[in-house]
Design an enzyme around this catalytic site. Structure first.
Site, mmCIF file in Angstrom:
data_model
loop_
_atom_site.group_PDB
_atom_site.id
_atom_site.type_symbol
_atom_site.label_atom_id
_atom_site.label_comp_id
_atom_site.label_asym_id
_atom_site.label_seq_id
_atom_site.Cartn_x
_atom_site.Cartn_y
_atom_site.Cartn_z
ATOM 1 N N SER A 59 -4.266 -14.576 18.461
ATOM 2 C CA SER A 59 -4.560 -15.303 19.343
ATOM 3 C C SER A 59 -4.238 -15.088 20.567
ATOM 4 O O SER A 59 -3.940 -15.741 22.001
ATOM 5 C CB SER A 59 -4.696 -16.646 19.151
ATOM 6 O OG SER A 59 -3.365 -17.166 18.776
ATOM 7 N N LYS B 109 1.942 -19.544 21.905
ATOM 8 C CA LYS B 109 0.260 -19.988 23.551
ATOM 9 C C LYS B 109 0.936 -20.086 24.440
ATOM 10 O O LYS B 109 1.543 -19.675 24.366
ATOM 11 C CB LYS B 109 -0.805 -20.931 23.140
ATOM 12 C CG LYS B 109 -1.360 -20.934 21.428
ATOM 13 C CD LYS B 109 -2.394 -20.831 21.584
ATOM 14 C CE LYS B 109 -3.559 -20.687 20.469
ATOM 15 N NZ LYS B 109 -2.267 -19.749 19.380
#
Lengths: 188, 188
Positions: B111, B148
DNA sequence: ATTATAGGTGAACAATCGTTCACCAACAAG
DNA sequence: CTTGTTGGTGAACGATTGTTCACCTATAAT
């Protein structure tokens, strides 16, 4: 009142870059007898926090220059207090095997971004390794040094950028490979 | 015949994790007088290779746990022999500021590949930092930990993946941020 | 030939090293 | 109350610490 022994000793090692002497521990923990230190060291050594030389000198056991490593964080972060069971490593030891042939250099350009190597990253390179096919290498091309993939086929050797925008480099005559990239580090 | 002093001392430090004593240097260099060591140390200290305590004990000067850093390799690689003028760093010191709040964990998932953080990379995280807008953070989402970007606007806080294939994550209620990513390291 | 100079020996120095001893106060367990 | 146990003091120990002194070569410079 004596401060916490472990953190005091660790702080001493961090600033003085050597382990304290019994008298020094005595002073920094406000003890009045060296024997108090002797017994305390014995306990800490039994607990694995300290280690002693064959001559009695203190040597740093793990978790001095070391950082706690977490296999997975599913279980949540441990608090700094319960720092026992996790594994630890020293980054220097982990990343560098052959110290005399190892250098660090900063990456310029974006020719390896698909390999996760960005501009400004530091790469750890080893000059003593013979490069294999697929290795990321530091090579001299046209009197310029670049970082690229090394591709070895049966017929030829060439450099492949880790960026689809750039084309592979086929050396005209000789291909000078200076070092093999062993690790990448990036600091924010 | 005495071996090379510098490398012998460095090797001693590397294996024993402390600096040798004068007598120990004497033995390992086959000297027969401690005074020979005393004078040798004086020279090495003047040359910057060694440093002494206020109490006379030896402490490791640079280039012990350290690695040579090259600003640019335009000038070519120095040979291990002429290792003097280049700057050196310790990776641990360079990457880790607050040791007690620092952990290392392995990245799983893709990610953050657009940020150059690949699966299997190690990230160095600091739990003592208050995350700012744009920081890469370790956060808990739905009882799962992920890495993230943290985005803070005036109205809301959410997590943005570093991968265009994934959508931002808007927390339903509370957003638990465990740590801020300070560095990324990747070993080949 | 003479003079420095660098590098080594060998003995001695006080200071500090890690260690050990006897002793003591606080506290908990029985 | 007694009995350990834990954690501290204080003094002493031989060994080793870093340092200094005088002395002894070589090799190089004048």
């Amino acid at each position: 009142m004596p401060k916490d022994a472990k953190t005091s000793i660790r702080k001493f090692y961090q600033t003085n870059k050597r382990m304290p002497t019994y008298s020094e521990i005595m002073k920094m923990l406000c003890f009045k007898s060296k024997n108090a230190v002797f017994k305390l060291v014995k306990k800490l050594a039994a607990g694995g926090f300290l280690e002693k030389d064959e001559s009695g000198k203190l040597i740093p056991a793990r978790l001095y220059e070391q950082t706690r490593i977490l296999g997975s964080i599913q279980a949540g972060f441990p608090t700094p207090a319960e720092e026992e069971l996790v594994d630890t490593i020293s980054l220097d030891e982990y990343l560098i095997s052959n110290k005399d042939a190892t250098f660090i250099l900063k990456v310029s350009g974006d020719s390896m971004i698909d390999a996760g190597i960005l501009e400004g990253d530091l790469v750890i390179v080893d000059r003593s390794i013979t490069p294999k096919n697929g290795d990321i290498v530091i090579a001299e091309v046209d009197n310029d040094w670049t970082i690229k993939y090394l591709v070895k086929t049966k017929t030829q050797i060439y450099l492949k950028p880790g960026n689809k925008l750039y084309k592979p480099i086929y050396p005209e005559n000789e291909l000078k490979i200076a070092a093999v990239v062993k690790a990448v580090i990036r600091k924010y």
